[in-house]
Design a protein around this motif. Sequence first.
Motif, PDB file in Angstrom:
ATOM      1  N   ARG A   1      -6.569  -3.156  14.010  1.00  0.00           N
ATOM      2  CA  ARG A   1      -6.547  -2.892  12.566  1.00  0.00           C
ATOM      3  C   ARG A   1      -7.806  -3.449  11.903  1.00  0.00           C
ATOM      4  O   ARG A   1      -8.377  -2.809  11.016  1.00  0.00           O
TER       5      ARG A   1
ATOM      6  N   LYS B   1      -7.018  -2.909   5.704  1.00  0.00           N
ATOM      7  CA  LYS B   1      -6.791  -4.243   5.133  1.00  0.00           C
ATOM      8  C   LYS B   1      -8.120  -4.752   4.581  1.00  0.00           C
ATOM      9  O   LYS B   1      -8.759  -5.639   5.149  1.00  0.00           O
TER      10      LYS B   1
ATOM     11  N   LEU C   1      -0.105   0.591   4.827  1.00  0.00           N
ATOM     12  CA  LEU C   1      -0.720  -0.322   5.791  1.00  0.00           C
ATOM     13  C   LEU C   1       0.098  -0.300   7.080  1.00  0.00           C
ATOM     14  O   LEU C   1       1.324  -0.378   7.044  1.00  0.00           O
TER      15      LEU C   1
ATOM     16  N   GLY D   1       5.249  -4.871  -2.584  1.00  0.00           N
ATOM     17  CA  GLY D   1       4.264  -5.951  -2.686  1.00  0.00           C
ATOM     18  C   GLY D   1       3.263  -5.821  -1.561  1.00  0.00           C
ATOM     19  O   GLY D   1       2.567  -4.807  -1.456  1.00  0.00           O
ATOM     20  N   THR D   2       3.191  -6.804  -0.674  1.00  0.00           N
ATOM     21  CA  THR D   2       2.330  -6.692   0.505  1.00  0.00           C
ATOM     22  C   THR D   2       3.184  -6.665   1.779  1.00  0.00           C
ATOM     23  O   THR D   2       2.886  -7.319   2.763  1.00  0.00           O
ATOM     24  N   MET D   3       4.236  -5.870   1.703  1.00  0.00           N
ATOM     25  CA  MET D   3       5.081  -5.680   2.893  1.00  0.00           C
ATOM     26  C   MET D   3       5.401  -4.196   3.049  1.00  0.00           C
ATOM     27  O   MET D   3       5.414  -3.457   2.064  1.00  0.00           O
ATOM     28  N   ASN D   4       5.717  -3.789   4.260  1.00  0.00           N
ATOM     29  CA  ASN D   4       6.271  -2.448   4.468  1.00  0.00           C
ATOM     30  C   ASN D   4       7.744  -2.490   4.085  1.00  0.00           C
ATOM     31  O   ASN D   4       8.323  -3.557   3.942  1.00  0.00           O
TER      32      ASN D   4
ATOM     33  N   TYR E   1      -6.513  -5.275  -2.658  1.00  0.00           N
ATOM     34  CA  TYR E   1      -5.538  -6.304  -3.045  1.00  0.00           C
ATOM     35  C   TYR E   1      -5.679  -6.771  -4.492  1.00  0.00           C
ATOM     36  O   TYR E   1      -4.668  -6.920  -5.187  1.00  0.00           O
TER      37      TYR E   1
ATOM     38  N   ARG F   1      -0.781   2.127  -5.573  1.00  0.00           N
ATOM     39  CA  ARG F   1      -1.543   1.244  -4.688  1.00  0.00           C
ATOM     40  C   ARG F   1      -2.547   2.024  -3.853  1.00  0.00           C
ATOM     41  O   ARG F   1      -3.656   1.566  -3.598  1.00  0.00           O
TER      42      ARG F   1
ATOM     43  N   GLU G   1       5.532   1.029  -0.279  1.00  0.00           N
ATOM     44  CA  GLU G   1       5.547  -0.343   0.237  1.00  0.00           C
ATOM     45  C   GLU G   1       6.053  -1.281  -0.847  1.00  0.00           C
ATOM     46  O   GLU G   1       6.087  -0.922  -2.021  1.00  0.00           O
TER      47      GLU G   1
ATOM     48  N   SER H   1       9.029  -5.879   5.361  1.00  0.00           N
ATOM     49  CA  SER H   1       8.629  -6.459   6.642  1.00  0.00           C
ATOM     50  C   SER H   1       7.157  -6.831   6.605  1.00  0.00           C
ATOM     51  O   SER H   1       6.332  -6.078   6.095  1.00  0.00           O
ATOM     52  N   GLY H   2       6.851  -8.025   7.116  1.00  0.00           N
ATOM     53  CA  GLY H   2       5.456  -8.469   7.158  1.00  0.00           C
ATOM     54  C   GLY H   2       5.332  -9.774   7.926  1.00  0.00           C
ATOM     55  O   GLY H   2       6.339 -10.456   8.169  1.00  0.00           O
ATOM     56  N   THR H   3       4.105 -10.118   8.280  1.00  0.00           N
ATOM     57  CA  THR H   3       3.857 -11.309   9.101  1.00  0.00           C
ATOM     58  C   THR H   3       4.372 -12.586   8.441  1.00  0.00           C
ATOM     59  O   THR H   3       4.933 -13.455   9.108  1.00  0.00           O
TER      60      THR H   3
ATOM     61  N   THR I   1       4.432  -5.860  11.962  1.00  0.00           N
ATOM     62  CA  THR I   1       5.876  -6.111  11.910  1.00  0.00           C
ATOM     63  C   THR I   1       6.616  -4.776  11.814  1.00  0.00           C
ATOM     64  O   THR I   1       7.632  -4.574  12.484  1.00  0.00           O
ATOM     65  N   ARG I   2       6.094  -3.878  10.986  1.00  0.00           N
ATOM     66  CA  ARG I   2       6.705  -2.542  10.839  1.00  0.00           C
ATOM     67  C   ARG I   2       6.837  -1.865  12.191  1.00  0.00           C
ATOM     68  O   ARG I   2       7.915  -1.384  12.567  1.00  0.00           O
TER      69      ARG I   2
ATOM     70  N   GLY J   1       1.617  -1.921   9.353  1.00  0.00           N
ATOM     71  CA  GLY J   1       2.095  -3.275   9.611  1.00  0.00           C
ATOM     72  C   GLY J   1       2.456  -3.496  11.078  1.00  0.00           C
ATOM     73  O   GLY J   1       3.102  -2.650  11.703  1.00  0.00           O
TER      74      GLY J   1
HETATM   75  C1  LIG Z   1      -0.123  -3.949   1.897  1.00  0.00           C
HETATM   76  C2  LIG Z   1       0.562  -4.538   3.077  1.00  0.00           C
HETATM   77  N1  LIG Z   1       1.564  -3.862   3.661  1.00  0.00           N
HETATM   78  C3  LIG Z   1       2.200  -4.336   4.752  1.00  0.00           C
HETATM   79  C4  LIG Z   1       1.865  -5.555   5.311  1.00  0.00           C
HETATM   80  C5  LIG Z   1       2.604  -6.045   6.530  1.00  0.00           C
HETATM   81  O1  LIG Z   1       1.767  -5.999   7.663  1.00  0.00           O
HETATM   82  P1  LIG Z   1       2.013  -6.957   8.905  1.00  0.00           P
HETATM   83  O2  LIG Z   1       3.390  -6.662   9.388  1.00  0.00           O
HETATM   84  O3  LIG Z   1       0.969  -6.580   9.894  1.00  0.00           O
HETATM   85  O4  LIG Z   1       1.880  -8.350   8.405  1.00  0.00           O
HETATM   86  C6  LIG Z   1       0.834  -6.312   4.721  1.00  0.00           C
HETATM   87  C7  LIG Z   1       0.485  -7.630   5.266  1.00  0.00           C
HETATM   88  O5  LIG Z   1      -0.421  -7.762   5.990  1.00  0.00           O
HETATM   89  C8  LIG Z   1       0.154  -5.787   3.595  1.00  0.00           C
HETATM   90  O6  LIG Z   1      -0.857  -6.468   3.036  1.00  0.00           O
END
Ligand SMILES: Cc1ncc(COP(=O)(O)O)c(C=O)c1O
Length: 332
Positions: free
Chosen positions: A63, A165, A230, A202-205, A170, A155, A200, A278-280, A234-235, A232
């Motif tokens: 990525r 990323k 993004l 915030g910053t998660m899927n 952001y 977004r 999505e 879902s996210g790191t 985690t996704r 992800g």
């Molecule tokens: C916009 C966005 N979506 C999704 C994610 C989740 O991605 P990951 O599971 O790789 O952390 C993130 C975090 O990095 C993000 O910034």
Amino acid sequence: MLSIEWTATDGWLAPRITPYQNLSLDPASCVFHYSFECFEGMKAYVDPNGRTRLFRPDRNMARLNSSSARIALPTFDGKQFTDLIGKLVELDKAFIPNKRGYALYIRPTMIGTQKTLGVGPPGSALLYVICSPVGPYYPTGFKAITLEATTYAVRAWPGGVGDKKIGSNYAPCILPQQQAAKRGFQQNLWLFGEENYVTEVGTMNLFVAWVNKSTGKKELITAPLDGTILEGVTRESVLQLAKETLGKEGWDISERKFTMQEMKNAADEGRLLEAFGSGTAAVVSPIKGIEWKGEMVNVPLQEGTESGPIAQKVMQMMNDIQYGHVEGHPWR
Ligand SMILES: Cc1ncc(COP(=O)(O)O)c(C=O)c1O
């Protein structure tokens, strides 16, 4: 910190691990003017034998290379860079408490350093990695969140860079999040188009579990990777784990577009089962409600808990792999 400089003439120079320190950059450096910046977010965990483990670092490397290539920054050998990150993590190992929930957050970052106000491909760049110990996201157990569906800002868009990323994705997202927070919501939900496609959170899927109206089958659904989402790590992992578990119990696991109206209909008809981000950082973040066009769409939680059953199971399975409780798992 780990630092590796790059120049268009010499390529990647020798990597250096040094104490954490300020960068010294010319004020004309292109990162400050045209956002030549991309980054990653990953974690190192300590397993029961005291060894450090990275979770699927190949996905973060791919990525980061995809992000850097899109903004005319150099790409690198992901395997070699992972080895270097491993060396840095070993040096910082003493900072990671050997307890479930704790980890070392790793932030690989690439910036364009060319000193020029002319807009063009950077002739020099810096790839660096900083780290910070992190504790459990939910120290006292899950805390389900409410979201405000943002209908006045988007977004990402088709043909854009929402799947990268890059820092410039952001900063513009903070204001809608602040607006949502002012109205008492923990996060905002990003929608797209007149159809109000759910993208999505915030910053998660985002994952939604419901009973599909046309098939009558249970379905775990997330938006598809159409360039606006993004990708992800985690996704991708949740999808695979869901296929191996829920999939065998007859669930459909889907990556396709769905709308806020479909979610509302499912809630009104008692078909909505669960939703989570879902996210790191958090792995999964259970959702209990989404305000959309002035109405609250309530998302069920398992009675007496702050989560649905899938989010709980996913958290358990992911942590088991991340902390090395699953022998020989390919994602270690
Ligand atoms: C916009 C966005 N979506 C999704 C994610 C989740 O991605 P990951 O599971 O790789 O952390 C993130 C975090 O990095 C993000 O910034």
